[in-house]
Design a protein around this motif. Structure first.
Motif, short mmCIF file in Angstrom:
data_model
loop_
_atom_site.label_atom_id
_atom_site.label_comp_id
_atom_site.label_asym_id
_atom_site.label_seq_id
_atom_site.Cartn_x
_atom_site.Cartn_y
_atom_site.Cartn_z
N ASN A 204 3.57 18.22 -1.17
CA ASN A 204 4.00 17.79 -2.50
C ASN A 204 3.02 18.22 -3.58
O ASN A 204 3.42 18.62 -4.67
CB ASN A 204 4.18 16.27 -2.51
N THR A 205 1.71 18.15 -3.28
CA THR A 205 0.69 18.59 -4.24
C THR A 205 0.85 20.07 -4.54
O THR A 205 0.80 20.50 -5.71
CB THR A 205 -0.72 18.32 -3.68
N LYS A 206 1.07 20.86 -3.51
CA LYS A 206 1.27 22.31 -3.69
C LYS A 206 2.54 22.60 -4.50
O LYS A 206 2.56 23.48 -5.36
CB LYS A 206 1.33 22.99 -2.33
N ASN B 250 0.14 9.05 -11.50
CA ASN B 250 0.06 10.25 -10.68
C ASN B 250 1.07 11.31 -11.12
O ASN B 250 2.20 11.01 -11.46
CB ASN B 250 0.32 9.92 -9.22
N VAL B 251 0.63 12.57 -11.04
CA VAL B 251 1.53 13.70 -11.21
C VAL B 251 2.13 14.04 -9.84
O VAL B 251 3.34 14.19 -9.70
CB VAL B 251 0.80 14.93 -11.79
N ASP B 252 1.28 14.16 -8.83
CA ASP B 252 1.73 14.32 -7.45
C ASP B 252 1.53 12.99 -6.73
O ASP B 252 0.76 12.13 -7.18
CB ASP B 252 0.99 15.44 -6.73
N PHE B 253 2.21 12.78 -5.64
CA PHE B 253 2.17 11.47 -4.99
C PHE B 253 0.81 11.14 -4.39
O PHE B 253 0.46 9.97 -4.24
CB PHE B 253 3.27 11.38 -3.93
N ALA B 254 0.04 12.15 -4.03
CA ALA B 254 -1.28 11.91 -3.45
C ALA B 254 -2.33 11.63 -4.52
O ALA B 254 -3.46 11.24 -4.21
CB ALA B 254 -1.72 13.10 -2.60
N GLY B 255 -1.98 11.83 -5.80
CA GLY B 255 -2.90 11.54 -6.88
C GLY B 255 -3.98 12.58 -7.08
O GLY B 255 -5.01 12.31 -7.70
N ARG B 256 -3.76 13.80 -6.59
CA ARG B 256 -4.72 14.87 -6.82
C ARG B 256 -4.69 15.30 -8.29
O ARG B 256 -5.68 15.83 -8.81
CB ARG B 256 -4.40 16.08 -5.93
N MET B 257 -3.56 15.07 -8.94
CA MET B 257 -3.42 15.33 -10.37
C MET B 257 -2.82 14.09 -11.01
O MET B 257 -1.93 13.46 -10.43
CB MET B 257 -2.51 16.54 -10.62
N ASN C 284 0.83 -1.20 0.00
CA ASN C 284 0.00 0.00 0.00
C ASN C 284 0.87 1.25 0.00
O ASN C 284 0.44 2.32 0.43
CB ASN C 284 -0.97 0.03 1.20
N SER C 285 2.08 1.13 -0.49
CA SER C 285 3.04 2.22 -0.44
C SER C 285 2.71 3.36 -1.40
O SER C 285 2.96 4.53 -1.10
CB SER C 285 4.46 1.70 -0.73
N ASN C 286 2.14 3.06 -2.56
CA ASN C 286 1.84 4.12 -3.53
C ASN C 286 0.76 5.07 -3.01
O ASN C 286 0.78 6.26 -3.32
CB ASN C 286 1.40 3.52 -4.86
N ARG C 287 -0.16 4.54 -2.23
CA ARG C 287 -1.27 5.35 -1.75
C ARG C 287 -1.00 6.00 -0.39
O ARG C 287 -1.63 7.00 -0.05
CB ARG C 287 -2.54 4.49 -1.65
N PHE C 288 -0.10 5.41 0.39
CA PHE C 288 0.09 5.95 1.74
C PHE C 288 1.55 6.21 2.10
O PHE C 288 1.93 7.35 2.37
CB PHE C 288 -0.52 5.00 2.78
N ASP C 289 2.38 5.17 2.11
CA ASP C 289 3.73 5.32 2.64
C ASP C 289 4.58 6.33 1.86
O ASP C 289 5.26 7.16 2.46
CB ASP C 289 4.43 3.95 2.66
N ILE C 290 4.55 6.24 0.53
CA ILE C 290 5.37 7.17 -0.26
C ILE C 290 4.86 8.60 -0.14
O ILE C 290 5.67 9.52 0.12
CB ILE C 290 5.43 6.71 -1.73
N ASP D 137 14.18 14.12 -4.85
CA ASP D 137 13.54 13.95 -6.15
C ASP D 137 13.29 12.46 -6.40
O ASP D 137 14.22 11.69 -6.59
CB ASP D 137 14.42 14.54 -7.25
N LEU D 138 12.03 12.08 -6.40
CA LEU D 138 11.67 10.68 -6.63
C LEU D 138 11.05 10.45 -8.00
O LEU D 138 10.56 9.36 -8.29
CB LEU D 138 10.68 10.21 -5.55
N ASN D 139 11.06 11.47 -8.84
CA ASN D 139 10.35 11.38 -10.11
C ASN D 139 10.88 10.30 -11.04
O ASN D 139 10.14 9.76 -11.86
CB ASN D 139 10.39 12.74 -10.83
#
Length: 256
Positions: free
Chosen positions: A240-242, A191-198, A94-100, A115-117
């Motif tokens: 990170n989203t900001k 995802n663009v941002d890690f939280a997946g808002r974009m 569940n790292s993509n949705r929470f831990d990262i 930078d994790l891109n």
């Protein structure tokens, strides 16, 4: 099955004060670094979250305020932690949705802009859910035929996740022992941002992934509704989203 690695792969797990990526903090982190030659290094650290650990969280992972009162705060270990994962791909349950996303927030709060891109992210839970629909304890029993003792101990969960991924590769011939394949397979969205808002659309363009502008191009929203940027920057959104939204906005300004 031994993993075929071009880069070291770091399996990691977090125990936290809660599940709010914006506000909650890490109280324990465990990392299992697997090198391309098969060597392994494991490191576990407890962290003072600088906030009370709610009883409901302690009930899950067993870590109390007393346990971490003399531990370093995240800012004190952030640079050494960043050095450990430098140049590595990352894996978890569940790292993509929470831990990262939460780890990135901690780095940003500590002033370490890692930078994790260009990293690959393998989420073993996503692979498991696509294949079998279970929890980590059930995955460990299903794939490894072992009981997961001390579940919600970061180190035990981290090692179990590593074993589960190896067993998944043994069980499913359609899974390629390749980190790029596994990263793409274990990602629900791009995802663009890690939280997946974009997220990226099929054309590789950034689009909004929530709210009234969901599905619209970020650049178009920023142009047609300038107040949207201020709303995000002043709202309860991940750092990170900001940061990513600001980069898109600056790119649009510079392109004019």
């Amino acid at each position: 099955m031994q993993l075929k690695l071009a880069n070291p792969l770091v399996f990691f797990d977090l125990e936290t004060t809660g599940i709010n990526i914006n506000k909650d903090r890490i109280v324990e982190i465990s990392l299992l670094k697997v090198f391309p030659n098969g060597d392994e290094e494991c490191k576990t650290r407890r962290i003072n979250p600088e906030m009370p650990i709610p009883p409901e969280s302690t009930k899950i992972h067993g870590i109390t305020d007393e346990d971490v009162k003399d531990c370093p705060v995240f800012k004190e270990i952030a640079k050494s932690l960043a050095a450990i994962i430098e140049g590595c791909d990352l894996a978890g349950f569940n790292s993509n949705r929470f831990d990262i996303p939460l780890l990135v927030e901690e780095f940003l709060r500590a002033g370490v802009d890692i930078d994790l891109n260009k990293r690959k992210f393998i989420d073993v839970q996503t692979i498991f859910h696509k294949m079998e629909q279970r929890t980590l304890s059930a995955a460990y029993k299903f794939y490894c035929d072992k009981e997961l003792d001390n579940a919600h101990s970061a180190e035990h969960d981290t090692k179990a996740t590593y074993e589960v991924l190896q067993a998944q590769l043994d069980r499913y011939p359609e899974l390629q022992n390749d980190m790029k394949f596994l990263s793409e397979f274990s990602s629900f969205t791009n995802n663009v941002d890690f939280a997946g808002r974009m997220i990226y659309n099929e054309k590789g363009e950034e689009i909004i992934n929530f709210g009234k502008y969901k599905g619209r191009l970020v650049s178009e929203v920023l142009s047609s509704d300038p107040s949207y940027y201020s709303w995000i920057m002043n709202g309860d959104f991940p750092l990170n989203t900001k940061k990513v939204l600001t980069e898109i906005r600056l790119r649009a300004i510079q392109g004019k």
